[in-house]
Design a protein around this motif. Structure first.
Motif, mmCIF file in Angstrom:
data_model
loop_
_atom_site.group_PDB
_atom_site.id
_atom_site.type_symbol
_atom_site.label_atom_id
_atom_site.label_comp_id
_atom_site.label_asym_id
_atom_site.label_seq_id
_atom_site.Cartn_x
_atom_site.Cartn_y
_atom_site.Cartn_z
ATOM 1 N N PRO A 49 39.504 29.817 37.206
ATOM 2 C CA PRO A 49 38.777 28.881 36.336
ATOM 3 C C PRO A 49 37.679 29.569 35.518
ATOM 4 C CG PRO A 49 38.970 27.991 38.567
ATOM 5 C CD PRO A 49 39.451 29.421 38.627
ATOM 6 N N ASN A 50 37.276 30.785 35.897
ATOM 7 C CA ASN A 50 36.269 31.500 35.101
ATOM 8 C C ASN A 50 36.909 32.238 33.923
ATOM 9 O OD1 ASN A 50 33.575 32.102 34.562
ATOM 10 N ND2 ASN A 50 33.616 34.011 35.730
ATOM 11 N N LYS A 52 38.722 35.037 33.449
ATOM 12 C CA LYS A 52 38.483 36.465 33.266
ATOM 13 C C LYS A 52 39.506 37.278 34.064
ATOM 14 C CE LYS A 52 33.410 36.108 32.842
ATOM 15 N NZ LYS A 52 33.242 36.269 31.399
ATOM 16 N N LEU A 58 47.304 37.592 46.133
ATOM 17 C CA LEU A 58 48.039 38.101 47.306
ATOM 18 C C LEU A 58 49.422 37.452 47.372
ATOM 19 C CD1 LEU A 58 45.211 38.127 50.031
ATOM 20 C CD2 LEU A 58 45.843 39.891 48.356
ATOM 21 N N ARG A 62 46.883 33.511 47.700
ATOM 22 C CA ARG A 62 45.416 33.507 47.662
ATOM 23 C C ARG A 62 44.930 34.368 46.501
ATOM 24 N NH1 ARG A 62 43.588 35.525 53.328
ATOM 25 N NH2 ARG A 62 45.593 36.585 53.191
ATOM 26 N N ARG A 63 43.828 33.925 45.860
ATOM 27 C CA ARG A 63 43.340 34.588 44.652
ATOM 28 C C ARG A 63 41.895 35.015 44.795
ATOM 29 N NH1 ARG A 63 45.551 29.715 43.174
ATOM 30 N NH2 ARG A 63 43.476 28.907 42.692
ATOM 31 N N LEU A 64 41.582 36.158 44.198
ATOM 32 C CA LEU A 64 40.212 36.674 44.234
ATOM 33 C C LEU A 64 39.867 37.219 42.854
ATOM 34 C CD1 LEU A 64 37.854 37.197 46.298
ATOM 35 C CD2 LEU A 64 38.783 39.518 46.541
ATOM 36 N N ALA A 65 38.702 36.806 42.327
ATOM 37 C CA ALA A 65 38.220 37.292 41.034
ATOM 38 C C ALA A 65 37.027 38.221 41.245
ATOM 39 C CB ALA A 65 37.816 36.105 40.158
ATOM 40 N N GLU A 66 36.512 38.774 40.147
ATOM 41 C CA GLU A 66 35.356 39.688 40.126
ATOM 42 C C GLU A 66 35.785 41.083 40.608
ATOM 43 O OE1 GLU A 66 32.482 38.963 38.735
ATOM 44 O OE2 GLU A 66 33.007 36.882 38.412
ATOM 45 N N ALA A 69 34.115 42.606 43.749
ATOM 46 C CA ALA A 69 34.483 41.925 44.995
ATOM 47 C C ALA A 69 35.901 42.342 45.411
ATOM 48 C CB ALA A 69 34.394 40.410 44.825
ATOM 49 N N TRP B 86 38.536 38.320 54.299
ATOM 50 C CA TRP B 86 38.853 37.491 53.130
ATOM 51 C C TRP B 86 37.685 36.572 52.775
ATOM 52 C CZ3 TRP B 86 41.790 37.610 49.123
ATOM 53 C CH2 TRP B 86 41.930 36.473 48.327
ATOM 54 N N ALA B 89 35.020 38.525 51.206
ATOM 55 C CA ALA B 89 35.369 38.858 49.814
ATOM 56 C C ALA B 89 35.117 37.666 48.892
ATOM 57 C CB ALA B 89 36.827 39.305 49.729
ATOM 58 N N LEU B 92 31.438 37.475 48.285
ATOM 59 C CA LEU B 92 31.030 38.482 47.290
ATOM 60 C C LEU B 92 31.459 38.077 45.883
ATOM 61 C CD1 LEU B 92 31.642 41.991 48.888
ATOM 62 C CD2 LEU B 92 29.454 41.000 48.201
ATOM 63 N N GLN B 93 32.653 37.505 45.762
ATOM 64 C CA GLN B 93 33.125 37.047 44.447
ATOM 65 C C GLN B 93 32.076 36.133 43.813
ATOM 66 O OE1 GLN B 93 37.148 34.914 43.733
ATOM 67 N NE2 GLN B 93 35.608 33.302 43.628
ATOM 68 N N PHE B 96 28.894 38.090 42.743
ATOM 69 C CA PHE B 96 29.064 38.819 41.477
ATOM 70 C C PHE B 96 29.152 37.831 40.306
ATOM 71 C CE2 PHE B 96 30.263 42.429 44.237
ATOM 72 C CZ PHE B 96 29.463 43.398 43.660
ATOM 73 N N PHE B 97 29.820 36.702 40.522
ATOM 74 C CA PHE B 97 29.834 35.643 39.504
ATOM 75 C C PHE B 97 28.407 35.241 39.151
ATOM 76 C CE2 PHE B 97 29.323 31.029 38.926
ATOM 77 C CZ PHE B 97 30.099 30.794 37.808
ATOM 78 N N VAL B 139 32.494 26.005 36.259
ATOM 79 C CA VAL B 139 33.267 26.767 37.252
ATOM 80 C C VAL B 139 32.821 26.386 38.667
ATOM 81 C CG1 VAL B 139 33.797 29.095 38.089
ATOM 82 C CG2 VAL B 139 33.692 28.659 35.632
ATOM 83 N N ASP B 142 34.173 22.895 39.518
ATOM 84 C CA ASP B 142 35.585 22.974 39.876
ATOM 85 C C ASP B 142 35.746 23.425 41.325
ATOM 86 O OD1 ASP B 142 38.545 23.298 38.925
ATOM 87 O OD2 ASP B 142 38.054 25.195 39.912
#
Lengths: 200, 200
Positions: A49-50, A52, A58, A62-66, A69, B86, B89, B92-93, B96-97, B139, B142
């Motif tokens: 949703p950001n 970027k 995975l 499962r999703r990870l942004a930044e 991180a 996880w 992480a 941390l995401q 950093f956001f 964001v 959401d």
């Protein structure tokens, strides 16, 4: 196998290529051109949703942004992320420094010079970007007068994070010969086993 | 007992007060007015070459900068920082956001409105700061439609990081009633045991 949504020319995305190649871990790369709107589509915004890149997905969805991180997650349990709490904290310090005091100037100067037309009004931002980016290199230069790397004394994820936009800073108009410790550190990073150069 | 160099009115510094008070840990606070040049003195630059507060100094003299790195260090081994890789992480995401997509707009809008005179040229930045800050709240809104907190499903350091400038966003001209999930989350943070309000 994890999937990376990323833009090859982006330093933030290159960080993940750099680490995964160094670790010898297979991954799928889906080229996602944020400069052409590919991160603002409904499909992509449903994933992040950001809006970027990079984005890690995975196998189980499962999703990870930044970028930083994601680096920490992928490096967990490897020598690239210290397990000692103090050294881990120092590593994180440099990764937050990178995103707050380095990338917004060094990466943006590169973007303005390489992606925007010669007569674009944002070129007026360049003097300030160069001044602030120079301050970031001063801070790195100072650190490197006493230590060889940024990740708790050894090469690791903070080096990968800082290398991403430092190594191509000339694209934004920086003359890195002003910072000899930084220049030497770039050479040490390139000499690491499994070093993976930027494709852009 | 650790020492914090910080400015009470700064959200980045407030993060550490918030966590340390919640943990019930004693600390020494040295008020350091970055708006009056106190972080650009030779003495302070010797402690933190990046010239910023907050700065953590341990009893043995070791120093750590970057508010979110300090939060992670102080929360290590407590429920405020998940131990699961996880969930750590994901925490941390969001941190950093906060430093990349939230603080540079929400905190800077507050700074411009509260610290700069009415006729300061930087007031021209406000429309863009409000637009980008609103994107960050979108964001968060959401995320909060499916989860109660930002630190791996429970309250923790990412909530403390995001609370710092969100709870006082009205100072910068944001109307948080546009984001009801964010407003509810602010109330959940304030209801945490040992909640420590900003002194400013």
């Amino acid at each position: 196998m994890p999937t990376i949504y990323g833009l090859r020319a982006s330093g933030n995305c290159y960080k993940l290529q750099h680490l995964l190649d160094a670790l010898g871990r297979p991954y799928r790369w889906i080229e996602t051109d944020s400069t052409a709107g590919a991160t603002r589509t409904q499909e992509f915004l449903a994933l992040n949703p950001n809006g970027k890149v990079p984005l890690l997905v995975l196998e189980d969805g499962r999703r990870l942004a930044e970028s930083n991180a994601i680096l920490c997650y992928l490096a967990e349990g490897t020598p690239w992320l210290p397990s000692d709490p103090w050294e881990r904290a120092r590593t994180l310090q440099w990764m937050f420094f990178e995103q707050y005091s380095h990338e917004p100037y060094v990466a943006v100067a590169r973007f303005v010079c390489k992606w925007l037309p010669e007569d674009h009004p944002r070129r007026a931002e360049l003097p300030q970007l160069l001044e602030r980016g120079a301050r970031a290199f001063d801070v790195m230069e100072d650190h490197l007068s006493g230590e060889s790397f940024f990740s708790g004394g050894v090469f690791g994820v903070a080096d990968i994070a800082l290398f991403a936009y430092t190594h191509c800073a000339a694209d934004g108009g920086f003359d890195l010969s002003r910072w000899p410790n930084v220049t030497d550190w770039l050479a040490r990073v390139r000499a690491q086993p499994g070093f993976s150069p930027m494709h852009a």
